[in-house]
Design a protein around this motif. Structure first.
Motif, mmCIF file in Angstrom:
data_model
loop_
_atom_site.group_PDB
_atom_site.id
_atom_site.type_symbol
_atom_site.label_atom_id
_atom_site.label_comp_id
_atom_site.label_asym_id
_atom_site.label_seq_id
_atom_site.Cartn_x
_atom_site.Cartn_y
_atom_site.Cartn_z
ATOM 1 N N ILE A 119 53.238 -23.421 8.907
ATOM 2 C CA ILE A 119 51.922 -22.917 8.515
ATOM 3 C C ILE A 119 51.088 -22.778 9.783
ATOM 4 O O ILE A 119 50.667 -23.771 10.372
ATOM 5 C CB ILE A 119 51.233 -23.873 7.516
ATOM 6 C CG1 ILE A 119 52.121 -24.063 6.285
ATOM 7 C CG2 ILE A 119 49.848 -23.334 7.134
ATOM 8 C CD1 ILE A 119 51.697 -25.197 5.389
ATOM 9 N N THR B 149 60.782 -35.995 4.348
ATOM 10 C CA THR B 149 59.908 -34.891 4.729
ATOM 11 C C THR B 149 58.901 -35.375 5.760
ATOM 12 O O THR B 149 58.202 -36.365 5.537
ATOM 13 C CB THR B 149 59.178 -34.308 3.500
ATOM 14 O OG1 THR B 149 60.147 -33.919 2.528
ATOM 15 C CG2 THR B 149 58.332 -33.102 3.887
ATOM 16 N N ASN C 229 65.302 -27.502 5.555
ATOM 17 C CA ASN C 229 64.250 -26.492 5.497
ATOM 18 C C ASN C 229 63.059 -26.845 6.368
ATOM 19 O O ASN C 229 62.739 -28.014 6.562
ATOM 20 C CB ASN C 229 63.772 -26.322 4.058
ATOM 21 C CG ASN C 229 64.884 -25.871 3.142
ATOM 22 O OD1 ASN C 229 65.866 -25.296 3.583
ATOM 23 N ND2 ASN C 229 64.741 -26.159 1.864
ATOM 24 N N SER D 237 55.759 -34.206 8.563
ATOM 25 C CA SER D 237 54.761 -33.227 8.967
ATOM 26 C C SER D 237 54.666 -33.260 10.477
ATOM 27 O O SER D 237 54.421 -34.315 11.077
ATOM 28 C CB SER D 237 53.402 -33.576 8.353
ATOM 29 O OG SER D 237 52.412 -32.702 8.844
ATOM 30 N N GLN E 106 58.965 -25.397 6.779
ATOM 31 C CA GLN E 106 57.883 -24.502 6.375
ATOM 32 C C GLN E 106 56.826 -24.554 7.465
ATOM 33 O O GLN E 106 56.243 -25.611 7.722
ATOM 34 C CB GLN E 106 57.277 -24.916 5.042
ATOM 35 C CG GLN E 106 56.130 -24.010 4.628
ATOM 36 C CD GLN E 106 55.430 -24.482 3.386
ATOM 37 O OE1 GLN E 106 55.558 -25.624 2.970
ATOM 38 N NE2 GLN E 106 54.655 -23.597 2.783
ATOM 39 N N ASP F 83 56.245 -19.481 17.122
ATOM 40 C CA ASP F 83 56.901 -20.122 15.981
ATOM 41 C C ASP F 83 57.675 -21.339 16.489
ATOM 42 O O ASP F 83 58.605 -21.201 17.289
ATOM 43 C CB ASP F 83 57.841 -19.137 15.297
ATOM 44 C CG ASP F 83 58.480 -19.701 14.031
ATOM 45 O OD1 ASP F 83 58.482 -20.938 13.837
ATOM 46 O OD2 ASP F 83 58.994 -18.899 13.237
ATOM 47 N N THR G 291 54.117 -27.938 10.576
ATOM 48 C CA THR G 291 55.450 -27.620 10.072
ATOM 49 C C THR G 291 55.953 -28.775 9.220
ATOM 50 O O THR G 291 55.977 -29.923 9.679
ATOM 51 C CB THR G 291 56.436 -27.356 11.228
ATOM 52 O OG1 THR G 291 55.910 -26.311 12.050
ATOM 53 C CG2 THR G 291 57.799 -26.947 10.706
#
Length: 141
Positions: free
Chosen positions: A56, A131, A52, A133, A54, A8, A68
């Motif tokens: 994947i 945001t 935050n 990636s 996320q 992770d 992420t």
């Protein structure tokens, strides 16, 4: 068939992003080192929060990768000049298509997905939502 264990990247990415932002003198001059994981109770402005994430995972035999989505927030309270766009631009310049020095997640790319500049409902707070990636591959590390 058992897939590899998954690494992770969230904690590793948070630390790498914080280190990259703190290492820049121009950004530090704008925000006076105010980088947090959440907005403090009585903050000084402007400030940055690394928000935050996320994660994947890429699931395949022999693959330990992830994409992420990382959200970074810039906060300012309007006095004379809104600095949220200036700080947001500095964060984008530091992270977009740049390398992150991670410990275990093997960052492959960091790309800006979106930047939104907003006025919060209180009429005083300006808020940038950035945001990114981030692609990681622990096997490439």
């Amino acid at each position: 068939l058992r897939l590899m264990a998954f690494t992770d990247p969230a904690a590793d990415l948070w630390a790498a992003i914080e280190a990259k932002l703190r290492s820049d003198q121009a950004l530090s001059a704008l925000i006076d080192g105010r980088i947090f994981d959440r907005v403090p109770a009585k903050p000084d402005y402007p400030l940055v929060t690394i928000g935050n994430m996320q994660v994947i995972p890429e699931s395949a035999d022999g693959v330990d990768a992830a994409e992420t989505a990382v959200t970074i927030h810039v906060w300012d309270q309007f006095k004379q000049v809104d600095k949220s766009r200036q700080v947001g631009g500095a964060v984008i310049n530091l992270l977009h298509d740049e390398q992150l020095q991670t410990v275990s997640s093997g960052t492959q790319s960091v790309l800006l997905e979106s930047a939104s500049y907003l006025r919060d409902p209180d009429g005083v707070t300006n808020h940038a939502v950035l945001t990114f990636s981030v692609l990681t591959d622990a096997n490439a590390f």
